[in-house]
Design a protein around this motif. Structure first.
Motif, mmCIF file in Angstrom:
data_model
loop_
_atom_site.group_PDB
_atom_site.id
_atom_site.type_symbol
_atom_site.label_atom_id
_atom_site.label_comp_id
_atom_site.label_asym_id
_atom_site.label_seq_id
_atom_site.Cartn_x
_atom_site.Cartn_y
_atom_site.Cartn_z
ATOM 1 N N SER A 191 0.824 -1.215 0.000
ATOM 2 C CA SER A 191 0.000 0.000 0.000
ATOM 3 C C SER A 191 0.855 1.260 0.000
ATOM 4 N N VAL A 192 1.990 1.211 0.651
ATOM 5 C CA VAL A 192 2.895 2.361 0.658
ATOM 6 C C VAL A 192 3.382 2.660 -0.755
ATOM 7 N N ASP A 193 3.618 1.621 -1.541
ATOM 8 C CA ASP A 193 4.040 1.813 -2.926
ATOM 9 C C ASP A 193 2.981 2.585 -3.704
ATOM 10 N N ILE A 194 1.719 2.245 -3.494
ATOM 11 C CA ILE A 194 0.619 2.943 -4.173
ATOM 12 C C ILE A 194 0.504 4.377 -3.664
ATOM 13 N N MET A 195 0.565 4.547 -2.346
ATOM 14 C CA MET A 195 0.415 5.890 -1.775
ATOM 15 C C MET A 195 1.538 6.820 -2.230
ATOM 16 N N ARG A 196 2.730 6.282 -2.364
ATOM 17 C CA ARG A 196 3.838 7.117 -2.841
ATOM 18 C C ARG A 196 3.632 7.523 -4.299
ATOM 19 N N LYS A 197 3.088 6.636 -5.107
ATOM 20 C CA LYS A 197 2.791 6.993 -6.497
ATOM 21 C C LYS A 197 1.791 8.150 -6.552
ATOM 22 N N GLN A 198 0.801 8.093 -5.679
ATOM 23 C CA GLN A 198 -0.229 9.140 -5.653
ATOM 24 C C GLN A 198 0.304 10.458 -5.112
ATOM 25 N N ASN A 199 1.264 10.356 -4.167
ATOM 26 C CA ASN A 199 1.838 11.540 -3.518
ATOM 27 C C ASN A 199 0.769 12.364 -2.811
ATOM 28 N N LEU A 200 -0.175 11.656 -2.176
ATOM 29 C CA LEU A 200 -1.270 12.321 -1.460
ATOM 30 C C LEU A 200 -1.281 11.965 0.019
ATOM 31 N N GLY A 201 -0.220 11.341 0.499
ATOM 32 C CA GLY A 201 -0.224 10.881 1.877
ATOM 33 C C GLY A 201 -1.100 9.658 2.037
ATOM 34 N N LEU A 211 7.551 6.429 7.692
ATOM 35 C CA LEU A 211 6.686 6.930 6.621
ATOM 36 C C LEU A 211 6.194 8.352 6.841
ATOM 37 N N ALA A 212 6.566 8.959 7.946
ATOM 38 C CA ALA A 212 6.098 10.327 8.222
ATOM 39 C C ALA A 212 6.512 11.291 7.117
ATOM 40 N N LYS A 213 7.677 11.067 6.539
ATOM 41 C CA LYS A 213 8.166 11.955 5.476
ATOM 42 C C LYS A 213 7.259 11.917 4.255
ATOM 43 N N ASP A 214 6.504 10.818 4.087
ATOM 44 C CA ASP A 214 5.569 10.680 2.968
ATOM 45 C C ASP A 214 4.158 11.120 3.340
ATOM 46 N N LYS A 215 4.009 11.691 4.562
ATOM 47 C CA LYS A 215 2.691 12.085 5.077
ATOM 48 C C LYS A 215 1.750 10.882 5.169
ATOM 49 N N ILE A 216 2.332 9.710 5.396
ATOM 50 C CA ILE A 216 1.544 8.499 5.636
ATOM 51 C C ILE A 216 1.536 8.243 7.136
ATOM 52 N N ARG A 217 0.368 8.307 7.711
ATOM 53 C CA ARG A 217 0.223 8.156 9.159
ATOM 54 C C ARG A 217 -0.133 6.713 9.495
#
Length: 700
Positions: A560-570, A609-615
């Protein structure tokens, strides 16, 4: 006696027995006609067109007979139209507005005057098309946007073609923005051509009528059928459509693979101003257009019918990617996509600045709604799934129009200024402002494991109720089929997923990407519980708990992190762990250890993952017995044995042992998840205990 008609290009759906049950209720018959017309997307799309009927009613003030027109209200859809969605107006008052109309500059004021013509106080707000129905004398009227008719209306020599198809039986009026003056033009056309069966509106659509609802219905179908047959013969004579094929489509399985890989990147780019939900379509009509020689010529021209471009923007973005493009390196793909998106946005900004007027509303989101990938299919992005899907359907209508108009002679689109005046019409802006406020999780996609029942289903229900699109995953498909049946269309999808299998997780996430464009919230609720003393705990027990709870969580997070990073939306990742990960209890070594591992993995991921705005956060349930799948098996017996009580006594036992003396339900866990993803937006690495208050499980 009514006999069933045969049509080749439209669906004849009139059910005689159904209509007979409505008796002589003309409003009910008008609603029935509307619904079956709206059921055929070749006739009119969601929200497109409008229908009406006129009846004689008793005026409540004078007790005299008056003619009342019942017409689809503003923002409605004829396919789902009910009495609550129509407006009832005094016909004579509406026609008397001709006495105060001051010309084209007076159009917006006239809409406000429609309210002075209201007969039915429960009316929906009258739409801008109200006078088009009111100024014509017929009892039943259809205003539709059939693909075939708009193809005729959008052809370069539309008036001549109208004459060629229908002779003197159809009228024609040139393009004009909907409003009171267009109603006057229809009235004039009828006066000059008495006895006609309908009117073609240039670049717009069709008006047809009848003395009864059935006669109106048949008239509409027959007119559409004649246009469709005319176009089909032209296509057959020409031999090719859209100049013939330029590239070949990938096989469907490869198209889906490309779409699932690309959609998170597209979603991120389309969400530069507002987060969007995606939709993908690779139907034959789309591929025929996207793979054609004429794509480069026709796509930039834009759509012709206002109902089309209001939902699709005036033109699509065509991706300059090969069907066989290597999409395995997101950064490299973005290097190709970003300039195209920036160019599209700049062109839209130029369009706005060139066409705007002093009182124009502020510029809206300049990102594309429709994105075409030749050889693969078409993507659409909008504020929710329904809007994205409907935009796709409308662009398919536009493709059909272009194909028909090109077969007839030559396709023409609306001039940009005319298109702008519709798109940024103050009345259209007022309609947008009347839209209900979006829910907290609107525009987000949630993926929930273990969602076939119990806590997982309760979480999915809560997130959906708060506006999210949800993807339910579970290892048992039968559970998912039953679970998803509780949602309305365009809200949820499901994917069978074994969280111990990385390929199964990958397949499930691809389903989420194709269905909605990506993933914003992942909730790991899948689980099982084994309660045994250490001497009875087997290696198999240990392994399955580690695989489902710990390894499953790791793999879900990684993918899921791979997908969220592609989106760049946190994004948000929530682990449904347990009080048992914090508290040492009897007969619980394997389960408690796995839960503790889940909790610490959350802390580690939150830090990374905080740097990617993923909480990344944890919800700890305890004692969720009612409605929980875990308690249906041996776990309940094991816990009852550990506490020296019967299984039936467990709910009361768990309620009495917490500080609040409360029974904990799956819905309570769902509320905990919601608070983390919608309210506590600056919280990461945290644990929320939803256990009624267990002092020995206090985190601090």
């Amino acid at each position: 006696m009514i006999k069933m008609k045969e049509f080749k290009f439209v669906n004849y759906l009139w059910d005689i027995k159904k209509a007979e049950t409505l008796g002589n209720d003309q409003v009910a018959l008008f609603l029935y006609r509307s619904n079956i017309l709206g059921a055929d997307l070749r006739i009119t799309n969601y929200g497109g067109g409008n229908t009406s009927c006129k009846t004689i009613e008793k005026d409540p003030l004078t007790n005299e007979d008056v003619e009342v027109m019942w017409v689809k209200g503003s923002g409605g859809d004829i396919g789902t139209l009910t009495r609550a969605g129509i407006a009832g107006l005094y016909t004579d008052r509406l026609r008397n507005l001709k006495n105060v109309y001051k010309g084209l500059a007076d159009e917006d004021r006239m809409v406000g005057l429609f309210n002075h013509c209201i007969f039915d106080l429960d009316s929906k707000a009258p739409s801008i098309d109200t006078p088009l129905h009111g100024l014509l004398p017929f009892a039943h009227i259809d205003h539709l946007h059939p693909d075939a008719l708009i193809a005729v209306a959008a052809a370069k020599d539309s008036e001549k073609v109208t004459k060629e198809i229908w002779g003197d039986t159809m009228g024609w009026v040139p393009w004009q923005r909907p409003g009171f003056d267009l109603g006057l033009q229809l009235e004039k056309c009828l006066e000059e051509n008495p006895g006609i069966r309908g009117i073609v509106l240039g670049s717009h659509g069709l008006f047809t009528w009848g003395d009864t609802s059935y006669e109106c219905y048949i008239n509409s179908l027959e007119v559409i059928e004649m246009a469709s047959e005319f176009i089909q013969k032209k296509i057959e004579k020409k031999g090719v459509v859209f100049g013939g094929e330029k590239i070949k489509s990938l096989p469907q399985s490869e198209r889906i693979e490309k779409a699932s890989t690309l959609m998170p990147l597209l979603r991120g780019l389309c969400s530069s101003e507002n987060r969007m939900i995606g939709h993908f379509d690779d139907s034959e009509v789309i591929l025929q257009f996207s793979n054609s020689q004429d794509l480069e010529k026709l796509a930039p021209m834009g759509t012709s019918c206002p109902d089309h471009f209001l939902r699709t923007k005036i033109q699509p973005l065509v991706l300059d990617l090969s069907p066989n493009e290597d999409l395995s390196e997101p950064k490299e793909v973005l290097k190709k996509l970003e300039p195209a998106f920036e160019a599209y946005r700049q062109e839209y900004i130029n369009y706005y600045n060139t066409c705007k007027k002093e009182n124009s509303p502020s510029m809206r989101d300049p990102n594309p709604v429709i994105i075409i990938y030749p050889g693969v299919g078409m993507f659409s992005f909008a504020k929710n799934k329904q809007t994205a899907r409907v935009a796709s359907e409308f662009y398919i209508n536009a493709i059909n129009v272009m194909r028909g108009a090109e077969a007839i002679s030559e396709y023409t689109s609306l001039p940009r200024q005319e298109a702008f005046d519709i798109e940024y019409w103050l009345l259209e802006e007022a309609k947008l402002q009347r839209m209900p406020q979006e829910k907290p999780l609107s525009r987000k996609v949630a993926f929930v494991t273990g969602a076939g029942g119990g806590i997982g289903k309760a979480i999915a229900d809560k997130l959906a109720a708060e506006g999210a699109n949800v993807v339910l995953s579970d290892i048992v498909e039968e559970r998912l089929i039953e679970a998803i049946s509780t949602y309305k269309n365009d809200i949820a999808a499901y994917a069978v997923c074994d969280v111990t299998n990385s390929s199964s997780i990958e397949h499930a996430f691809k389903k989420a990407c194709v269905e909605f464009g990506g993933v914003d919230i992942v909730v790991h609720s899948a689980g099982l519980a084994i309660s045994k003393p250490i001497e009875e705990t087997t290696e198999k027990d240990w392994d399955i708990l580690q695989d489902v709870l710990v390894k499953g969580q790791f793999e879900l997070a990684r993918q899921s992190v791979d997908i969220m990073r592609k989106q760049n939306l946190g994004g948000d990742f929530i682990s449904i762990a347990s009080k048992n990960g914090l508290v040492a209890g009897p007969n619980n070594v394997a389960y408690g250890t796995a839960k503790a591992a889940q909790q610490h993995m959350v802390r580690l991921l939150a830090s990374e993952l905080a740097k990617d705005k993923i909480r990344v956060n944890t919800v700890n349930p305890d004692g969720v017995i009612v409605g929980s799948k875990i308690w249906e098996g041996e776990w309940a017996e094991g816990r009852a044995k550990a506490y020296g009580i019967s299984v039936d006594e467990l709910p009361a036992h768990y309620a009495k042992r917490n500080l609040l003396n409360e029974i904990i339900y799956p819905e309570d866990i769902a509320n905990g998840v919601f608070s983390l993803v919608a309210i506590l937006d600056k919280s990461t690495g945290n644990i929320i205990n939803v256990d009624g208050g267990m002092a020995n499980a206090f985190v601090r």
